[in-house]
Scaffold this motif. Structure first.
Motif, short mmCIF file in Angstrom:
data_model
loop_
_atom_site.label_atom_id
_atom_site.label_comp_id
_atom_site.label_asym_id
_atom_site.label_seq_id
_atom_site.Cartn_x
_atom_site.Cartn_y
_atom_site.Cartn_z
N PRO A 62 0.82 -1.22 0.00
CA PRO A 62 0.00 0.00 0.00
C PRO A 62 0.85 1.27 0.00
O PRO A 62 0.49 2.26 -0.64
CB PRO A 62 -0.82 -0.12 1.29
CG PRO A 62 -0.85 -1.59 1.57
CD PRO A 62 0.47 -2.12 1.12
N ASN A 87 -2.78 4.86 3.53
CA ASN A 87 -3.21 4.71 2.12
C ASN A 87 -3.78 5.97 1.47
O ASN A 87 -4.47 5.87 0.46
CB ASN A 87 -4.28 3.60 2.03
CG ASN A 87 -5.60 4.02 2.64
OD1 ASN A 87 -5.64 4.71 3.65
ND2 ASN A 87 -6.69 3.61 2.03
N CYS A 101 -5.26 -2.17 -1.55
CA CYS A 101 -4.56 -3.38 -1.99
C CYS A 101 -5.29 -4.60 -1.45
O CYS A 101 -5.65 -4.65 -0.27
CB CYS A 101 -3.11 -3.37 -1.51
SG CYS A 101 -2.12 -2.04 -2.22
#
Length: 219
Positions: A62, A87, A101
């Motif tokens: 991420p 993120n 992800c």
């Protein structure tokens, strides 16, 4: 190879269904059921970049995907684009984009959503356009987004090859939580560092805590 779709429920979901090889990607003009972390919906109207890439999974994925998107987008924006663990992409105090992800067996997918033009999709968000940036104009949306999508994939390929300490040296430059007071469900403290496994190190009144997931905000 990049596959282009006018509309899709979720680029991650569609990519998993197609079982494409590593480094193939899918870009949609809009998502009708875009998803964020923890099952939240992700508003994905026309005017953004919504893409998913098949990648090799690791604990830093991420963060690698976030930095790849930041590095590819920064040349198009006069304001500094930063990162917020784990993120988010931020610009002028608004959320510019996010990373999701996901893993299915041996297949890992990095989903990247960027707000580029039009009105910010939700409160607290911003767009590249609102931050004074823009992509080169083009009559066709695919032609307009292809250089950015290609740049993100190329940068991500570079970043996944870097050992964790070398990658994190690049990442920490843009992480906006470090050195700041932060809060999360169940605690508060000062963000100190990002570890080689991607966890956020936080100093609290009781010592040091490592956060491996969850929502963290500036306190």
């Amino acid at each position: 190879m990049i596959y282009w779709l006018e509309s899709v429920d979720s680029t991650n979901r569609c990519l998993f269904a197609r079982r494409l090889p590593r480094w193939d990607a899918l870009v949609a003009r809009e998502q009708t059921e875009g998803r964020g972390r923890r099952g939240r919906s992700w508003e994905s109207p026309v005017g953004g970049l919504y893409m998913s890439v098949v990648v090799e999974n690791d604990s830093l994925l991420p963060l690698r995907a976030g930095l790849a998107a930041r590095d590819a987008l920064q040349p198009h924006c006069s304001e500094r684009i930063g990162l917020k663990w784990p993120n988010d992409l931020l610009c002028v105090s608004g959320k510019l984009g996010g990373i999701l992800c996901e893993i299915d067996g041996e297949l890992a997918v990095a989903g990247i959503g960027l707000n580029l033009a039009g009105e910010p999709p939700i409160e607290g968000a911003t767009t590249l356009e609102a931050a004074g940036g823009s992509l080169p104009p083009a009559a066709d949306w695919q032609v307009r987004l292809e250089p950015l999508a290609t740049a993100i994939i190329a940068r991500l390929r570079e970043l996944v090859r870097l050992p964790a300490p070398e990658f994190l040296a690049h990442y920490r430059v843009h992480e906006q939580l470090l050195g700041q007071p932060v809060a999360w469900e169940g605690g508060c403290g000062t963000a100190l560092a990002v570890g080689i496994d991607g966890a956020l190190e936080v100093r609290t009144a009781d010592g040091t805590e490592w956060l491996h997931a969850g929502e963290v905000s500036l306190a």
